[in-house]
Scaffold this active site. Sequence first.
Site, PDB file in Angstrom:
ATOM      1  N   ALA A   1       1.075   5.141  -2.169  1.00 19.44           N
ATOM      2  CA  ALA A   1       1.125   5.468  -3.598  1.00 19.44           C
ATOM      3  C   ALA A   1       2.433   5.054  -4.284  1.00 19.44           C
ATOM      4  O   ALA A   1       2.413   4.375  -5.314  1.00 19.44           O
ATOM      5  CB  ALA A   1       0.855   6.957  -3.796  1.00 19.44           C
TER       6      ALA A   1
ATOM      7  N   ASP B   1      -1.750  10.494  -2.000  1.00 20.12           N
ATOM      8  CA  ASP B   1      -1.962   9.415  -2.962  1.00 20.12           C
ATOM      9  C   ASP B   1      -2.174   9.943  -4.369  1.00 20.12           C
ATOM     10  O   ASP B   1      -1.896   9.258  -5.338  1.00 20.12           O
ATOM     11  CB  ASP B   1      -3.159   8.574  -2.529  1.00 20.12           C
TER      12      ASP B   1
ATOM     13  N   ARG C   1       0.849  -1.182   0.000  1.00 18.23           N
ATOM     14  CA  ARG C   1       0.000   0.000   0.000  1.00 18.23           C
ATOM     15  C   ARG C   1       0.890   1.239   0.000  1.00 18.23           C
ATOM     16  O   ARG C   1       2.100   1.134   0.148  1.00 18.23           O
ATOM     17  CB  ARG C   1      -0.912   0.017   1.237  1.00 18.23           C
TER      18      ARG C   1
ATOM     19  N   ASN D   1      -5.562  12.235   0.022  1.00 22.02           N
ATOM     20  CA  ASN D   1      -4.768  11.416   0.938  1.00 22.02           C
ATOM     21  C   ASN D   1      -5.726  10.636   1.835  1.00 22.02           C
ATOM     22  O   ASN D   1      -6.951  10.774   1.746  1.00 22.02           O
ATOM     23  CB  ASN D   1      -3.818  12.303   1.760  1.00 22.02           C
ATOM     24  N   LYS D   2      -5.179   9.834   2.706  1.00 23.14           N
ATOM     25  CA  LYS D   2      -5.977   8.973   3.577  1.00 23.14           C
ATOM     26  C   LYS D   2      -7.098   9.762   4.259  1.00 23.14           C
ATOM     27  O   LYS D   2      -6.904  10.882   4.690  1.00 23.14           O
ATOM     28  CB  LYS D   2      -5.066   8.320   4.620  1.00 23.14           C
TER      29      LYS D   2
END
Length: 355
Positions: A48, A235, A46, A253-254
Amino acid sequence: MRTIEWDDDRDCIAMVDQTKLPSEYTTYHAETIDQLIESIRRLRVRGAPALGAAGAFGVALATRRNEAATFETYVDGVAADADAVASARPTAVNLSREVGTVLDELRACSSISEARARTLAAAKDIADADVERNRRLGAHGATLLDDGARVMTHCNAGALATVDWGTALGVVYSAQEDGKTVSVIANETRPLNQGSRITTVELQERSVDVTLIPDNASGLCMQEGMVDALVVGADRIVLDGGEQFGDQGVVFNKIGTYKQAVLATRHDVPVVVAAPHSTVDTERSADEVEIEQRDPDELREIYGTQNAPPETDVYNPAFDPTPMELVDYLVTETGVYEPPLDRAAFESAADRAAV
């Protein structure tokens, strides 16, 4: 070992199985395309940049598993496998981008043996380049941190989210190499607790002082003056905000990154996004970015134990968009940028980085 690499002895992909952390550090070998896709979706691999390497190695793996009778059929079969890998997770741009890079190598070949050699060489080059650019990124970002800095981070953007070194945590590691003492507050990062399961493991292994907090305590920490900088990865970054965000760029992003950025802005805590140029998508607007939805049972259950009634409706997005107006510094391998970005200058720097 690196987070993900090619195992020459077994002729397949080797990766750290991040689903087993923190209780076990073990290697998983993806010997088929289905195993690689399952590993991407289950988050064995996991982050990017690491997903970019996974996509690149995935094309090389496909060239080795295809047994077509003609070269034309062979190329079509490998491309179909590559497309399946590229679509395994939709939000991070690196996965599809590096699949495309290695497919270009494949299409320049004229034989199966040449295809297998060139695609693997290209994938290894992509992995090596990721380490090098993250090192450069970390060195640039370290200039933003003073000795004694207290950094808050969200999710995991360290060595295990890249091939090696990391982006957001790479900034911390580079500052540490420069002789600075830096401590980290790690948000647990729901829904998959990558902050608690992975970030804490990395930081302890590198002797970085780390304190784990629940996501909802981040505002209190900032309010009490415990945070000098919020440093996160990305990401996907788009420079066109689309209908919702207009001309400004957007960081995907997350999930929870947007909330952390809002809180940081409220408390005058600098927001730093650390990501290589390969994470910047200049072809799409924010409107075109698909935000991945995770399995509802990731919230209905906690490690196999029921956490909510099984029929409960769940909204479980993996990422959220943070407008660039909330970002103070964007750090890449070419330097530190202060939004609003000069798009032409930034794209020119990205082009130089790609050479």
